[in-house]
Design an enzyme around this catalytic site. Structure first.
Site, short mmCIF file in Angstrom:
data_model
loop_
_atom_site.label_atom_id
_atom_site.label_comp_id
_atom_site.label_asym_id
_atom_site.label_seq_id
_atom_site.Cartn_x
_atom_site.Cartn_y
_atom_site.Cartn_z
N LYS A 35 -4.57 35.72 -6.02
CA LYS A 35 -5.41 36.44 -6.68
C LYS A 35 -4.59 37.40 -7.67
O LYS A 35 -4.72 37.79 -8.98
CB LYS A 35 -6.30 37.43 -6.04
N THR A 121 -19.72 48.50 0.50
CA THR A 121 -20.89 48.84 1.72
C THR A 121 -20.29 48.82 3.20
O THR A 121 -19.59 48.00 3.33
CB THR A 121 -21.82 47.72 1.50
N ALA A 276 -41.40 35.99 -7.94
CA ALA A 276 -41.57 35.03 -6.85
C ALA A 276 -40.96 33.66 -6.97
O ALA A 276 -40.61 33.31 -8.03
CB ALA A 276 -43.11 34.86 -6.67
N CYS A 284 -25.30 40.64 -0.94
CA CYS A 284 -25.75 41.94 -0.60
C CYS A 284 -27.17 41.92 0.28
O CYS A 284 -27.20 42.62 1.28
CB CYS A 284 -25.98 42.94 -1.75
C1 UDX Z 1 -28.07 43.17 -5.55
C2 UDX Z 1 -28.45 44.38 -6.15
O1 UDX Z 1 -29.33 44.30 -7.32
C3 UDX Z 1 -27.41 45.38 -6.48
O2 UDX Z 1 -27.88 46.48 -6.86
C4 UDX Z 1 -26.48 45.62 -5.26
O3 UDX Z 1 -25.40 46.45 -5.49
C5 UDX Z 1 -26.06 44.16 -4.94
O4 UDX Z 1 -27.06 43.34 -4.58
P1 UDX Z 1 -27.03 40.92 -6.68
O5 UDX Z 1 -27.02 40.35 -5.33
O6 UDX Z 1 -26.07 40.61 -7.58
O7 UDX Z 1 -27.30 42.35 -6.50
O8 UDX Z 1 -28.27 40.20 -7.55
P2 UDX Z 1 -29.89 40.62 -7.93
O9 UDX Z 1 -29.85 40.42 -9.09
O10 UDX Z 1 -30.33 41.77 -7.15
O11 UDX Z 1 -30.44 39.46 -7.11
C6 UDX Z 1 -30.49 39.02 -5.58
C7 UDX Z 1 -31.17 37.97 -5.36
O12 UDX Z 1 -32.53 38.15 -5.41
C8 UDX Z 1 -30.79 36.58 -6.18
O13 UDX Z 1 -30.97 35.44 -5.40
C9 UDX Z 1 -32.23 36.66 -7.09
O14 UDX Z 1 -32.54 35.21 -7.44
C10 UDX Z 1 -33.26 37.15 -6.28
N1 UDX Z 1 -34.45 37.69 -6.90
C11 UDX Z 1 -34.31 38.65 -7.87
C12 UDX Z 1 -35.83 37.07 -6.71
O15 UDX Z 1 -35.99 36.33 -6.14
N2 UDX Z 1 -36.85 37.84 -7.42
C13 UDX Z 1 -36.62 38.89 -8.11
O16 UDX Z 1 -37.54 39.29 -8.57
C14 UDX Z 1 -35.44 39.48 -8.52
#
Ligand code: UDX
Length: 451
Positions: A35, A121, A276, A284
């Site tokens: 990296k 985290t 949904a 996360c």
């Molecule tokens: C998340 C948090 O949003 C962020 O603040 C934290 O620091 C890390 O975790 P991330 O995992 O990058 O970020 O993606 P995010 O956009 O939150 O989506 C997470 C998951 O939820 C994805 O798989 C997405 O497809 C799903 N999702 C999101 C849904 O199924 N429905 C929604 O309405 C929104």
């Protein structure tokens, strides 16, 4: 300021590039030599929109090393720990990398006062724990002596993959977990341009309209650590809530998208994170909800809401396979194409991606699975070579002869598919994303969630 960042994953690298762009002297340490070699050459090892562009503009001003001794730690004003804390099988966070960082810091901290910021985290209480570790390691090296010229604070990161650099420049808040006034002052100074939004934005990342200030929120260290878990658990629960409602909507003949829109108009509920479908994945939500449940258990508490959100989420994956199984009258020997493999669009990350569990189950039940994704297939080949799935980079080839198609990830490219050229069959739209009218008119058998 002189900033040292330990760990160049999503959090570390985006934060580093943002801080370098704001004029700080940034040194990144990563234990992975491959990296570091790439970064030294100006190559970004992860896929993140606009990171290449902004990195190219600041690369000359940044330093990268695998060696703590080369990072000028004794003169750092701020040291940011952004190492990975992946889940252990029991749900707790793996703190190996954090321990390594603490040990190395104990060895290399100098005489000038510095603040150590936890951005990864970490388990609730880890800030004090890191401080304790540094003291312990320091005493091993210098028996009888104490190190007083550092202070550990917590500033959890909320960046979202796919918009991580944007979130770094334009977060909705910056959390400062500390009760130590000089540390709060120094960290606030570092983040002043973000707080006041008075920097010239990168051309590729214009400032959102109307954004004039980002709140700096100060609370004690443990609250800051817990706040991160609570935020992610809340968002994860919101998604699982709408998915649970979706199952009932389907049974009674209601439309989950209309319900989400209708309830989201109430600002107390809000319209975001109510899409949904297959549910959440990523680095996360799964990890943090598991950790929260495990930490609570240790304290004799049952986090039943968070646990239920987890259960609902992972059942969505089973729902996909069971529904398709029922529709096709069995999966053995059936050709299934997955559209999208990353856990969400605009990232090549496969951590906790629903595609993996769904593929595994389809293959187990005898399906012949082909998967397409615009950018995540290199990772899929490297990380899951034995999944039993054909990884197909060419979308038209992936759509040549499937009996069923499952839309897993709502990549924009999938809204441009010319369905007239795709053999008629079953389409399970796991994100309620495709143009159902067109599919119906062309004679596809469409399954949507919660409709
Ligand atoms: C998340 C948090 O949003 C962020 O603040 C934290 O620091 C890390 O975790 P991330 O995992 O990058 O970020 O993606 P995010 O956009 O939150 O989506 C997470 C998951 O939820 C994805 O798989 C997405 O497809 C799903 N999702 C999101 C849904 O199924 N429905 C929604 O309405 C929104």
């Amino acid at each position: 300021m002189r900033v040292v960042i330990i760990g160049t994953g999503y959090v570390g690298l985006n934060t580093a590039v943002m801080l370098a762009y704001l004029g700080n002297a940034v040194t990144c340490i990563d234990t992975n030599p491959d990296k570091v070699t790439l970064l030294k050459q100006g190559i970004v090892p992860i896929h993140e929109p606009h990171l290449d562009d902004v990195f190219a503009s600041v690369h000359q001003r940044m330093r990268f090393t695998t060696d703590y001794a080369q990072a000028d730690i004794p003169n750092a004003d701020v040291i940011i720990i952004a190492v990975g804390t992946p889940s252990l099988p029991d749900g707790k966070a793996n703190l190996t990398y954090l321990k390594q960082a603490a040990k190395a810091l104990a060895e290399h901290l100098g005489e000038t006062f510095t603040i150590i910021v936890n951005k990864s985290t970490v388990p609730i209480g880890a800030g004090n724990w890191v401080e304790g570790l540094i003291h312990d390691y320091y005493q091993e090296l210098h028996p009888g002596k104490m190190k007083h010229n550092f202070n550990v604070i917590s500033s959890p990161e909320f960046l979202s993959q796919g918009s991580a650099l944007h979130n770094s420049f334009y977060p909705n808040r910056v959390i400062i977990g500390s009760e130590h006034a000089p540390s709060i002052e120094r960290f606030s100074k570092l983040f002043e341009p973000i707080h006041l939004q008075n920097f010239e934005p990168p051309e590729c990342l214009p400032r959102p309209e109307g954004l004039t200030e980002v709140p700096l929120f100060v609370c004690n260290l443990i609250s800051a650590e817990m706040l991160k878990y609570a935020a992610n658990a809340f968002l994860a629960t919101k998604i699982s809530f709408i998915n649970e409602i979706g199952h009932l909507a389907q049974k009674v003949g209601a439309d989950i998208d209309a319900i989400a829109k209708g309830i989201g108009l109430d600002p107390r509920i809000g319209n975001r994170f109510l899409n949904a479908g297959i549910g959440w994945g990523g680095s996360c939500f799964g990890k943090d909800t598991a950790a929260l449940v495990a930490i609570a258990q240790e304290k004799g508490l049952d986090m039943s809401i968070v646990q239920a959100a987890r259960d609902v989420n992972y059942q969505q994956r089973t729902w996909v396979v069971d529904t398709l199984n029922e529709k096709l009258g069995g999966l053995d020997g059936r050709r299934v194409t997955l559209l999208g493999f990353s856990f969400k669009p605009n990232t090549d990350d496969l951590r906790d991606a629903p595609s993996i569990d769904i593929s595994r189950e389809l293959v187990k039940r005898g399906a012949i699975v082909t998967a397409h994704d615009p950018i995540a297939l290199d990772n899929a080949r490297a990380q899951y070579p034995d999944l039993g799935v054909v990884y197909e980079n060419d979308l038209s080839k992936a759509l040549e002869s499937p009996e069923a198609i499952i839309l897993i990830t709502e990549w924009p490219i999938y809204s441009t598919i010319d369905w007239a050229k795709v053999p008629k069959g079953v389409v399970l739209d796991g994100r309620n994303f495709l143009d159902t009218e067109t599919l119906w008119q062309l004679g596809f058998d469409v399954i949507r969630f919660g409709k």
